[in-house]
Scaffold this motif. Structure first.
Motif, PDB file in Angstrom:
ATOM      1  N   GLY A  19       0.725  -0.997   0.192  1.00 37.95           N
ATOM      2  CA  GLY A  19       0.309   0.029   0.569  1.00 37.95           C
ATOM      3  C   GLY A  19       1.010   0.999  -0.055  1.00 37.95           C
ATOM      4  N   PRO A  20       0.227   2.387  -0.435  1.00 38.53           N
ATOM      5  CA  PRO A  20       0.073   3.682   0.257  1.00 38.53           C
ATOM      6  C   PRO A  20       1.869   3.955   0.878  1.00 38.53           C
ATOM      7  CG  PRO A  20      -1.823   3.724  -0.289  1.00 38.53           C
ATOM      8  CD  PRO A  20      -1.045   2.775  -0.397  1.00 38.53           C
ATOM      9  N   ASN A  21       1.671   3.401   2.250  1.00 35.88           N
ATOM     10  CA  ASN A  21       2.707   3.939   3.224  1.00 35.88           C
ATOM     11  C   ASN A  21       3.898   3.045   3.130  1.00 35.88           C
ATOM     12  OD1 ASN A  21       1.153   5.483   5.108  1.00 35.88           O
ATOM     13  ND2 ASN A  21       0.626   4.245   6.668  1.00 35.88           N
ATOM     14  N   GLY A  22       3.442   1.875   1.935  1.00 29.87           N
ATOM     15  CA  GLY A  22       5.083   0.831   2.179  1.00 29.87           C
ATOM     16  C   GLY A  22       5.284   1.333   1.285  1.00 29.87           C
ATOM     17  N   ARG A  23       5.585   2.400   0.057  1.00 28.22           N
ATOM     18  CA  ARG A  23       5.922   2.811  -0.855  1.00 28.22           C
ATOM     19  C   ARG A  23       6.577   4.682  -0.671  1.00 28.22           C
ATOM     20  NH1 ARG A  23       1.338   1.697  -3.373  1.00 28.22           N
ATOM     21  NH2 ARG A  23       0.809   3.534  -4.532  1.00 28.22           N
ATOM     22  N   LEU A  24       5.835   5.099   0.575  1.00 29.05           N
ATOM     23  CA  LEU A  24       5.927   6.652   0.968  1.00 29.05           C
ATOM     24  C   LEU A  24       7.569   6.932   1.167  1.00 29.05           C
ATOM     25  CD1 LEU A  24       4.678   8.949   1.842  1.00 29.05           C
ATOM     26  CD2 LEU A  24       4.249   8.513   3.839  1.00 29.05           C
ATOM     27  N   ILE A  25       7.609   7.586   0.857  1.00 24.35           N
ATOM     28  CA  ILE A  25       9.508   8.509   0.365  1.00 24.35           C
ATOM     29  C   ILE A  25       9.021  10.236   1.344  1.00 24.35           C
ATOM     30  CG2 ILE A  25      11.818   9.075  -0.107  1.00 24.35           C
ATOM     31  CD1 ILE A  25      11.220   7.021  -1.702  1.00 24.35           C
ATOM     32  N   ASN A  26      10.192  10.197   2.460  1.00 24.00           N
ATOM     33  CA  ASN A  26      10.087  11.844   2.667  1.00 24.00           C
ATOM     34  C   ASN A  26      11.206  11.979   2.824  1.00 24.00           C
ATOM     35  OD1 ASN A  26      10.350  14.228   4.570  1.00 24.00           O
ATOM     36  ND2 ASN A  26       8.317  13.542   5.861  1.00 24.00           N
ATOM     37  N   PRO A  27      11.267  12.778   1.676  1.00 21.17           N
ATOM     38  CA  PRO A  27      13.092  13.063   1.186  1.00 21.17           C
ATOM     39  C   PRO A  27      13.049  13.654   2.769  1.00 21.17           C
ATOM     40  CG  PRO A  27      11.579  13.894  -1.021  1.00 21.17           C
ATOM     41  CD  PRO A  27      10.543  13.387   0.696  1.00 21.17           C
ATOM     42  N   GLY A  28      12.698  15.360   3.400  1.00 23.91           N
ATOM     43  CA  GLY A  28      13.436  15.581   4.214  1.00 23.91           C
ATOM     44  C   GLY A  28      13.653  14.971   6.006  1.00 23.91           C
ATOM     45  N   HIS A  29      13.191  14.071   5.873  1.00 24.12           N
ATOM     46  CA  HIS A  29      13.105  13.025   6.700  1.00 24.12           C
ATOM     47  C   HIS A  29      14.284  12.456   7.053  1.00 24.12           C
ATOM     48  CE1 HIS A  29       9.572  12.031  10.123  1.00 24.12           C
ATOM     49  NE2 HIS A  29      10.957  12.436  11.133  1.00 24.12           N
ATOM     50  N   VAL A  30      14.504  11.671   5.394  1.00 27.64           N
ATOM     51  CA  VAL A  30      15.790  11.013   5.763  1.00 27.64           C
ATOM     52  C   VAL A  30      16.804  11.401   5.358  1.00 27.64           C
ATOM     53  CG1 VAL A  30      16.274   9.594   3.466  1.00 27.64           C
ATOM     54  CG2 VAL A  30      14.312   9.177   3.717  1.00 27.64           C
TER      55      VAL A  30
END
Length: 388
Positions: free
Chosen positions: A225-236
């Motif tokens: 699902g969407p959570n499994g594809r989610l990237i937060n560039p700033g957090h990383v």
């Protein structure tokens, strides 16, 4: 970057921090009636809401305590930290050790989150303020808070967040990221080598190839699902420099290089090639992220990227890191900076137009902007010879 360019950059960051950002909070955030600090400030510093958000108040205490201890023992900075810390001590804590998310101007509780992050920033504030005034009991209290947070960190049912049978077990990047930061800032005199290694391993679970995901299963597998594809560039990117700082302290060269790759890859994944700036959220497989604000450009990811890329370049002299830093620097100073009233806007649309004129709100306070400027300024003051 030659010496002349470096000195010019250092002066710009120095002026932005000490002449335009910090004065905004010094002039407008103090509550002279009830004590503590306002964080809901309009473009010109006008208080538009007297609600006080404890995690932001704690961040400001940390910031001014850090300035007092690391830059200059300026009494006005310590007074701001003291006002905030006194209010926190009176009104932030519940009997069970939790920290309220928001309180009224006079300290009456309004809202309690079922997360651990208000507690994290309370501990950071208390520890830095304790060191600023050399207060052993405050520091010991901060360390006890970190121990409680560690107990709660991976079982949020302990902070009254229910675990429901249909929800896939998941770990979020923010948790090991914050635990690592707490160890670095609070537990300085304690041997936390096993806890540091645990954070390293948990952060690494989120990395799959060039992508670092916000959520993974507890054993590191991809989620559906969407959570499994989610990237937060700033957090990383923020996790990357936290990780690099900790790995440098313990001398883990492989983890240092791992952290640099996290930062570089997330810049590549998150950069908007059409309009510039970092996306707030990215779907790793090209679907539209379900977060409606996914394409917005927020202040804090760019703040984290400023320092992370400059840190990479200072330590490697890799021109690609310098190019990434310059792209972020150009975007920040052409979109977020307010030369008229000081401080920075926090929210732009994809095209770079300011969407919210306030300088402080429930999620933006005196933290990411001054912290990034301070860290960059300090780095530029003590520039490694290898970067010339």
């Amino acid at each position: 970057m030659n010496r002349q360019a470096r000195d010019k950059l250092r002066l710009r960051y120095e002026q932005e921090l000490f002449e335009r950002v910090l004065p905004f909070w010094e002039q407008h955030s103090l509550d002279l009636k009830y004590g503590g600090l306002f964080n809901n400030l309009d473009r010109d510093g006008t208080v538009y809401d007297t609600t006080k958000h404890m995690w932001l108040l704690a961040r400001q205490v940390w910031m001014f305590s850090k300035l007092y201890r690391m830059v200059e023992p300026r009494q006005s900075w310590l007074s701001i930290a003291e006002s905030g810390m006194t209010f926190l001590a009176k009104h932030a804590l519940r009997p069970d050790g939790r920290v309220f998310f928001a309180v009224a101007r006079n300290g009456q509780p309004i809202y309690q989150q079922r997360k651990i992050f208000s507690e994290c920033f309370y501990a950071l504030a208390l520890a830095e303020y304790a060191r600023a005034i050399d207060h052993t009991e405050h520091l010991e209290e901060a360390m006890r808070m970190v121990e409680r947070i560690w107990d709660w960190a991976y079982d949020w049912s302990k902070v009254n967040r229910p675990s429901l049978s249909g929800a896939a077990p998941a770990q979020m990047l923010a948790v090991p990221l914050m635990l690592l930061h707490l160890i670095d800032e609070v537990m300085i005199s304690t041997d936390c080598s096993s806890e540091i290694n645990d954070c390293f391993k948990r952060i690494a679970l989120h990395v799959h190839g060039n992508h670092t995901f916000e959520y993974v299963s507890p054993d590191g597998h991809r989620l559906d699902g969407p959570n499994g594809r989610l990237i937060n560039p700033g957090h990383v990117i923020e996790a990357g420099w936290f990780l690099q700082k900790a790995a440098t302290k313990v001398g883990d060269s492989s983890m240092i290089e791992f952290s640099r790759s996290m930062i570089r890859n997330s810049q590549s994944v998150g950069w908007d090639d059409v309009h510039g700036g970092l996306y707030y959220f990215v779907d790793a497989e090209g679907f539209s992220p379900v977060q409606l604000e996914w394409s917005m450009k927020l202040w804090w990811p760019h703040c984290e990227a400023l320092y992370a890329h400059l840190l990479n370049y200072a330590n490697t002299s890799d021109s690609k890191d310098l190019v990434s830093f310059q792209k972020i620097d150009d975007y920040v100073f052409s979109h977020f900076v307010d030369p008229e009233y000081g401080e920075w806007y926090g929210y732009c649309d994809r095209e770079g137009r300011v969407t919210h004129r306030f300088k402080g709100g429930p999620y933006k306070g005196c933290f990411h902007v001054p912290r990034a400027l301070l860290l960059c300024w300090q780095l530029l003051q003590h520039w490694p010879l290898s970067a010339d």
